[in-house]
Design a protein around this motif. Structure first.
Motif, short mmCIF file in Angstrom:
data_model
loop_
_atom_site.label_atom_id
_atom_site.label_comp_id
_atom_site.label_asym_id
_atom_site.label_seq_id
_atom_site.Cartn_x
_atom_site.Cartn_y
_atom_site.Cartn_z
N PHE A 194 0.86 -1.17 0.00
CA PHE A 194 0.00 0.00 0.00
C PHE A 194 0.90 1.23 0.00
CE2 PHE A 194 -4.43 1.20 1.05
CZ PHE A 194 -4.26 2.56 1.26
N LEU A 195 0.81 2.06 -1.02
CA LEU A 195 1.59 3.29 -1.11
C LEU A 195 0.66 4.50 -1.07
CD1 LEU A 195 4.20 2.33 -3.86
CD2 LEU A 195 4.56 2.44 -1.39
N THR A 196 1.08 5.51 -0.32
CA THR A 196 0.26 6.71 -0.16
C THR A 196 0.78 7.84 -1.05
OG1 THR A 196 -0.16 6.09 2.14
CG2 THR A 196 -0.63 8.37 1.52
N LYS A 197 -0.14 8.51 -1.74
CA LYS A 197 0.22 9.65 -2.58
C LYS A 197 0.62 10.84 -1.72
CE LYS A 197 -3.06 8.39 -6.25
NZ LYS A 197 -4.27 8.80 -6.98
N PRO A 198 1.58 11.65 -2.15
CA PRO A 198 2.41 11.45 -3.34
C PRO A 198 3.46 10.36 -3.10
CG PRO A 198 3.12 13.40 -2.15
CD PRO A 198 1.91 12.91 -1.44
N VAL A 199 3.61 9.49 -4.08
CA VAL A 199 4.54 8.36 -3.95
C VAL A 199 5.94 8.80 -4.34
CG1 VAL A 199 5.06 6.02 -4.68
CG2 VAL A 199 2.67 6.76 -4.51
N ARG A 200 6.88 8.66 -3.42
CA ARG A 200 8.26 9.02 -3.70
C ARG A 200 8.96 7.91 -4.47
NH1 ARG A 200 9.79 10.37 2.39
NH2 ARG A 200 8.23 8.73 2.65
N ASP A 201 9.95 8.29 -5.27
CA ASP A 201 10.65 7.33 -6.12
C ASP A 201 11.27 6.19 -5.31
OD1 ASP A 201 9.98 8.69 -8.37
OD2 ASP A 201 11.97 9.52 -8.78
N LEU A 202 11.87 6.52 -4.18
CA LEU A 202 12.55 5.51 -3.39
C LEU A 202 11.56 4.44 -2.92
CD1 LEU A 202 15.37 4.88 -2.28
CD2 LEU A 202 14.72 6.06 -0.18
N GLN A 203 10.40 4.88 -2.44
CA GLN A 203 9.37 3.93 -2.02
C GLN A 203 8.88 3.10 -3.20
OE1 GLN A 203 6.65 6.88 -0.35
NE2 GLN A 203 6.77 5.80 1.61
#
Length: 455
Positions: free
Chosen positions: A102-111
């Motif tokens: 589960f990724l939360t916006k804004p999604v950083r490149d590293l994540q």
């Protein structure tokens, strides 16, 4: 590592931005603007990972996830839900729908990239196991294997690596209702204990002072004993760089502290379920391979195995300049047993013969059921004299004691032919043919005897 990634979002600008970021990292990207399109693409195309927006009209990401995970064709696809919702309850809802992350916006490149690479790597390994298992299962008509593995319960045994007794105690309290949880402040003791391979999950606190969490991840993944045990990290929210490095080293998942109870439970369930599935694939693969090369009635290796293995044994005998003998044995008048006492009695005789055959052999010898009532024994490092002794021992074990079939004593004898390898002229077929000619001579000369033929 590259992969085919499907991005699902009803907003065209979001699709284009995410597509550009992933394409720049050399991933192949497909796009869909609705849940229905995403499901159709996943069923039609080879996809390695799905990046799925939660908030979409008609069918939201949770429902798309549930449908993909409920379909036998697509249930193995890693799914990462992407949304602006950032409450723990939202992450738990996604994990319970079957999402892998589960990724939360804004999604950083590293994540984004660390998650994608980690999940793709796991999918590649699981796919290889799954394909091998499906292939071998089909050979022995075990078509229910995959469905059986997919439904296994996720409770398990966990080890928490942590020098913060407060955090370890909290993890124990949260998980103890579903799992057996242990904790240690000394990783070395676990790393060198053979019993540690029985753990279903390692929980590693990345923010420890007494040992290096990254080094621990590396040691687990480089260990033949432990590399199949999944790793769940607990990391500080701001420690993106070390978390990404840990995922690169082979950690499977992470959650940020302070811990949310429901998210911890959901992520642990996901990891244990995946491990149980992969373990089941490996076990099923071993079992189906064994079934493919084993005679189900006698438990001996079958003809398929013999014809693959004998050329290897011959080549080794040539290379090592060691003798090799082959014996072919056939139960005398076996048709009379089937006709007189029935096929069940015939099967009982074959089983008992196989048991006596095993008792007559050396530890290095290999017995195979060649077909019907015919058996082949490979005797490495056995010259003609040794092979004759082994064959006579087998003949006596069979002839000297009647076979008990349903309370009735049946007299059984066996004839056998022996061939000793000639390294200069023999291949596996000629060696078997010469032993078979010896068997024919034994039958013709009155049965219940052993005949050895020279090259």
């Amino acid at each position: 590592m590259t992969a085919r990634i499907l991005i699902v979002d009803d907003m065209d600008v979001n699709l284009r931005l995410m597509q550009a970021r992933l394409t720049a990292e050399y991933f192949e990207v497909l796009t869909a603007t609705s849940g229905a399109d995403a499901i159709a693409i996943c069923e039609r195309e080879t996809i390695d990972l799905v990046l799925l927006d939660v908030m979409m009209p008609d069918m939201d990401g949770y429902e798309v996830c549930r449908r993909l995970k409920g379909n036998a064709r697509t249930r193995h696809l890693p799914i990462v839900l992407i949304t602006s919702l950032d409450q723990p309850a939202d992450r738990v809802a996604g994990l319970e729908a079957g999402a892998d992350d589960f990724l939360t916006k804004p999604v950083r490149d590293l994540q984004l990239f660390s998650r994608v690479r980690s999940l793709v790597r796991l999918k590649i390994l699981t796919d290889e196991l799954r394909i091998r298992t499906e292939t071998t299962a089909s050979l022995v008509a075990r078509h229910d294997v995959m469905a059986e593995l997919a439904g296994r319960a996720p409770s398990g045994r966990l080890m928490v690596f942590d020098d913060d007794t407060g955090l370890a105690s909290r993890i124990k309290r949260i998980l103890k209702t579903e799992h057996v949880v242990e904790a240690t402040r000394e990783p070395a003791a676990v790393l060198h204990d053979e019993a540690s391979s029985a753990y279903d999950l390692f929980v590693v606190n990345l923010a420890t002072a007494s040992y290096d969490g990254l080094r621990l991840c590396s040691q687990v993944r480089s260990s033949d004993l432990l590399r199949q045990v999944p790793i769940l990290l607990v990391s500080d929210f701001a420690d993106d760089v070390r978390t990404a490095k840990a995922l690169e080293l082979g950690a499977n998942d992470y959650l940020a502290s302070p811990l949310d109870r429901n998210e911890l439970l959901a992520r642990v369930r996901t990891q244990i379920k995946r491990k149980r599935y992969d373990d089941g694939l490996r076990q099923s693969l071993r079992e189906t391979i064994a079934l493919a090369v084993t005679d189900s009635l006698t438990g001996l290796n079958n003809r398929r195995f013999l014809e693959s293995h004998l050329p290897v044994v011959i080549e080794r005998a040539r290379t090592d300049a060691k003798p090799l003998s082959v014996l072919i044995a056939d139960i005398d008048h076996f048709k009379r047993i089937n006709d007189g006492w029935g096929h069940d009695a015939g099967d009982a005789v074959l089983k008992e013969f196989a048991a006596r055959l095993k008792d007559s052999l050396r530890a290095s010898d290999l017995a195979c059921r060649f077909g019907g009532e015919e058996f082949v024994i490979l005797m490495p490092e056995a010259d003609g004299r040794t092979a004759q002794i082994i064959a006579e021992r087998l003949r006596s074990l069979v002839a000297d004691a009647p076979f008990d079939v349903a309370g009735e004593a049946i007299l059984v004898t066996v004839s056998a032919g022996i061939a000793v390898l000639d390294p200069a002229t023999d291949d596996w077929e000629s060696l078997l043919k010469r032993a078979d000619r010896g068997l024919y001579e034994a039958k013709r000369n009155g049965r219940n005897q052993v005949v050895a033929l020279a090259a």
